[in-house]
Write a protein that holds these residues in place. Structure first.
Motif, PDB file in Angstrom:
ATOM      1  N   GLN A  86      96.125  68.594  87.142  1.00 22.22           N
ATOM      2  CA  GLN A  86      96.228  68.457  88.600  1.00 22.22           C
ATOM      3  C   GLN A  86      97.428  67.595  88.991  1.00 22.22           C
ATOM      4  O   GLN A  86      97.512  66.421  88.627  1.00 22.22           O
ATOM      5  N   ASP A  87      98.365  68.188  89.703  1.00 23.60           N
ATOM      6  CA  ASP A  87      99.567  67.482  90.136  1.00 23.60           C
ATOM      7  C   ASP A  87      99.830  67.650  91.634  1.00 23.60           C
ATOM      8  O   ASP A  87     100.931  67.381  92.116  1.00 23.60           O
ATOM      9  N   ILE A  88      98.805  68.092  92.358  1.00 22.89           N
ATOM     10  CA  ILE A  88      98.914  68.263  93.810  1.00 22.89           C
ATOM     11  C   ILE A  88      98.100  67.195  94.537  1.00 22.89           C
ATOM     12  O   ILE A  88      98.586  66.568  95.488  1.00 22.89           O
ATOM     13  N   LEU A  89      96.876  66.966  94.074  1.00 27.23           N
ATOM     14  CA  LEU A  89      96.030  65.888  94.586  1.00 27.23           C
ATOM     15  C   LEU A  89      96.219  64.650  93.710  1.00 27.23           C
ATOM     16  O   LEU A  89      96.653  64.759  92.559  1.00 27.23           O
ATOM     17  N   PRO A  90      95.862  63.447  94.205  1.00 28.57           N
ATOM     18  CA  PRO A  90      96.175  62.211  93.466  1.00 28.57           C
ATOM     19  C   PRO A  90      95.135  61.798  92.429  1.00 28.57           C
ATOM     20  O   PRO A  90      95.044  60.619  92.091  1.00 28.57           O
ATOM     21  N   ILE A  91      94.386  62.751  91.890  1.00 31.31           N
ATOM     22  CA  ILE A  91      93.333  62.339  90.954  1.00 31.31           C
ATOM     23  C   ILE A  91      93.889  61.808  89.642  1.00 31.31           C
ATOM     24  O   ILE A  91      93.192  61.091  88.926  1.00 31.31           O
ATOM     25  N   ASN A  92      95.137  62.168  89.299  1.00 27.67           N
ATOM     26  CA  ASN A  92      95.783  61.602  88.116  1.00 27.67           C
ATOM     27  C   ASN A  92      96.753  60.483  88.506  1.00 27.67           C
ATOM     28  O   ASN A  92      97.740  60.243  87.804  1.00 27.67           O
ATOM     29  N   GLY A  93      96.452  59.791  89.600  1.00 32.08           N
ATOM     30  CA  GLY A  93      97.275  58.668  90.034  1.00 32.08           C
ATOM     31  C   GLY A  93      98.229  59.043  91.149  1.00 32.08           C
ATOM     32  O   GLY A  93      98.465  60.226  91.437  1.00 32.08           O
ATOM     33  N   ALA A  94      98.781  58.004  91.783  1.00 34.97           N
ATOM     34  CA  ALA A  94      99.655  58.216  92.934  1.00 34.97           C
ATOM     35  C   ALA A  94     100.888  59.036  92.593  1.00 34.97           C
ATOM     36  O   ALA A  94     101.412  59.773  93.433  1.00 34.97           O
ATOM     37  N   ALA A  95     101.355  58.939  91.350  1.00 39.92           N
ATOM     38  CA  ALA A  95     102.545  59.692  90.950  1.00 39.92           C
ATOM     39  C   ALA A  95     102.267  61.178  90.796  1.00 39.92           C
ATOM     40  O   ALA A  95     103.204  61.985  90.746  1.00 39.92           O
ATOM     41  N   ARG A  96     100.974  61.537  90.695  1.00 38.06           N
ATOM     42  CA  ARG A  96     100.585  62.947  90.548  1.00 38.06           C
ATOM     43  C   ARG A  96     101.294  63.589  89.362  1.00 38.06           C
ATOM     44  O   ARG A  96     101.797  64.719  89.440  1.00 38.06           O
ATOM     45  N   ALA A  97     101.334  62.848  88.266  1.00 35.30           N
ATOM     46  CA  ALA A  97     102.044  63.296  87.066  1.00 35.30           C
ATOM     47  C   ALA A  97     101.085  63.259  85.877  1.00 35.30           C
ATOM     48  O   ALA A  97     100.823  62.191  85.318  1.00 35.30           O
ATOM     49  N   PRO A  98     100.508  64.389  85.472  1.00 37.20           N
ATOM     50  CA  PRO A  98      99.620  64.410  84.307  1.00 37.20           C
ATOM     51  C   PRO A  98     100.309  63.880  83.060  1.00 37.20           C
ATOM     52  O   PRO A  98     101.506  64.112  82.846  1.00 37.20           O
ATOM     53  N   THR A  99      99.553  63.152  82.247  1.00 42.21           N
ATOM     54  CA  THR A  99     100.079  62.585  81.009  1.00 42.21           C
ATOM     55  C   THR A  99      99.169  62.970  79.847  1.00 42.21           C
ATOM     56  O   THR A  99      98.057  63.464  80.044  1.00 42.21           O
ATOM     57  N   GLU A 100      99.640  62.712  78.642  1.00 46.05           N
ATOM     58  CA  GLU A 100      98.797  62.939  77.473  1.00 46.05           C
ATOM     59  C   GLU A 100      97.701  61.871  77.397  1.00 46.05           C
ATOM     60  O   GLU A 100      97.825  60.793  77.961  1.00 46.05           O
ATOM     61  N   ALA A 101      96.622  62.206  76.713  1.00 49.69           N
ATOM     62  CA  ALA A 101      95.582  61.260  76.339  1.00 49.69           C
ATOM     63  C   ALA A 101      95.395  61.380  74.833  1.00 49.69           C
ATOM     64  O   ALA A 101      96.050  62.205  74.185  1.00 49.69           O
ATOM     65  N   HIS A 102      94.530  60.557  74.265  1.00 51.34           N
ATOM     66  CA  HIS A 102      94.335  60.574  72.820  1.00 51.34           C
ATOM     67  C   HIS A 102      92.851  60.503  72.469  1.00 51.34           C
ATOM     68  O   HIS A 102      92.017  60.122  73.313  1.00 51.34           O
ATOM     69  N   TYR A 103      92.534  60.857  71.230  1.00 50.35           N
ATOM     70  CA  TYR A 103      91.157  60.756  70.759  1.00 50.35           C
ATOM     71  C   TYR A 103      91.160  60.560  69.252  1.00 50.35           C
ATOM     72  O   TYR A 103      92.149  60.850  68.567  1.00 50.35           O
ATOM     73  N   ARG A 104      90.042  60.077  68.745  1.00 49.72           N
ATOM     74  CA  ARG A 104      89.826  60.037  67.299  1.00 49.72           C
ATOM     75  C   ARG A 104      88.330  60.130  67.048  1.00 49.72           C
ATOM     76  O   ARG A 104      87.513  59.743  67.886  1.00 49.72           O
ATOM     77  N   VAL A 105      87.991  60.674  65.898  1.00 50.49           N
ATOM     78  CA  VAL A 105      86.589  60.806  65.490  1.00 50.49           C
ATOM     79  C   VAL A 105      86.184  59.579  64.710  1.00 50.49           C
ATOM     80  O   VAL A 105      86.904  59.141  63.792  1.00 50.49           O
ATOM     81  N   LEU A 106      85.036  58.994  65.075  1.00 52.43           N
ATOM     82  CA  LEU A 106      84.508  57.812  64.422  1.00 52.43           C
ATOM     83  C   LEU A 106      83.351  58.218  63.516  1.00 52.43           C
ATOM     84  O   LEU A 106      82.592  59.143  63.822  1.00 52.43           O
ATOM     85  N   PRO A 107      83.166  57.517  62.393  1.00 54.18           N
ATOM     86  CA  PRO A 107      82.150  57.919  61.421  1.00 54.18           C
ATOM     87  C   PRO A 107      80.732  57.604  61.883  1.00 54.18           C
ATOM     88  O   PRO A 107      80.512  56.864  62.856  1.00 54.18           O
ATOM     89  N   VAL A 108      79.781  58.169  61.180  1.00 55.24           N
ATOM     90  CA  VAL A 108      78.370  57.834  61.380  1.00 55.24           C
ATOM     91  C   VAL A 108      78.208  56.349  61.098  1.00 55.24           C
ATOM     92  O   VAL A 108      78.757  55.817  60.131  1.00 55.24           O
ATOM     93  N   GLU A 109      77.461  55.655  61.947  1.00 60.69           N
ATOM     94  CA  GLU A 109      77.254  54.227  61.748  1.00 60.69           C
ATOM     95  C   GLU A 109      76.350  53.983  60.538  1.00 60.69           C
ATOM     96  O   GLU A 109      75.416  54.750  60.269  1.00 60.69           O
ATOM     97  N   ALA A 110      76.644  52.921  59.828  1.00 65.45           N
ATOM     98  CA  ALA A 110      75.842  52.590  58.637  1.00 65.45           C
ATOM     99  C   ALA A 110      74.446  52.173  59.042  1.00 65.45           C
ATOM    100  O   ALA A 110      74.238  51.586  60.099  1.00 65.45           O
TER     101      ALA A 110
END
Length: 205
Positions: free
Chosen positions: A181-205
């Protein structure tokens, strides 16, 4: 016990999907602080069971989940638990994933990247097919709700590096879209989508 995965990128305007075994978790990072990440979860054994905002709101009695809350499927079972949230906690469960029709209504005359197509592409990338796009949990999307029931398009309240950790309660597939979304300000006032990141975490001991 499985190992923590390396941090992976959800490219700006695109989607990714990852398989989780029960007990594993996914850490989703709002790298630049203003990016909404549409998020879905599907039962890995039966893709017709999925995270359902309608069922979750009825279970939680709130418009959005908080730390410790279970995310509920259309069969009223927990699929994920929001184990950690470092942001102010404003997420959206009301707004459907954007699609090409939505951008047409916003004035676009050519194809626009969108979260619905990102979901389908992300699932195909790991060899899965779905026919419909459920309503996503829109992480960090700020939709103010007034006492009269009217809604608005707020800017995210999150900060750079904020994370949400979702722990799987069953074998599942989590799909994510860095909303274009780059028309409405849901991604900030600049209306400029950016990358995000993720990682998988292990089963807790």
């Amino acid at each position: 016990m499985s190992e923590t995965s390396e941090r992976a990128t959800i490219p700006a305007r695109k989607g990714r999907a990852v398989r989780l075994s029960a007990g594993q978790a996914i850490e989703i990072v709002n790298t630049h602080g203003t990016q909404v990440v549409d998020t879905w979860a599907f039962n890995a054994e039966d893709l017709t069971e999925f995270l359902s905002n309608e069922h979750m709101r009825a279970t939680l009695g709130r418009l959005w989940p908080a730390e410790g809350d279970a995310l509920i499927t259309n069969r009223r079972r927990p699929i994920l638990v929001m184990e950690r949230d470092t942001s102010p906690g404003r997420h959206d469960t009301l707004i459907a994933a954007c699609d090409d029709y939505r951008y047409g209504l916003l004035g676009c005359t050519e194809y626009h990247d969108n979260c619905t197509d990102n979901l389908f592409a992300a699932m195909r990338s790991i060899g899965l097919r779905i026919d419909d796009c459920p309503s996503p949990l829109n992480l960090w999307m700020n939709i103010p709700v007034a006492p009269d029931g009217s809604t608005g398009w707020g800017e995210p309240l999150s900060r750079p590096g904020d994370i949400v950790v979702l722990r799987a309660q069953m074998d599942c597939v989590v799909a994510m879209s860095a909303c274009p979304q780059d028309i409405l300000p849901i991604n900030g006032a600049a209306r400029a989508p950016t990358e995000a990141h993720y990682r998988v975490l292990p089963v807790e001991a």
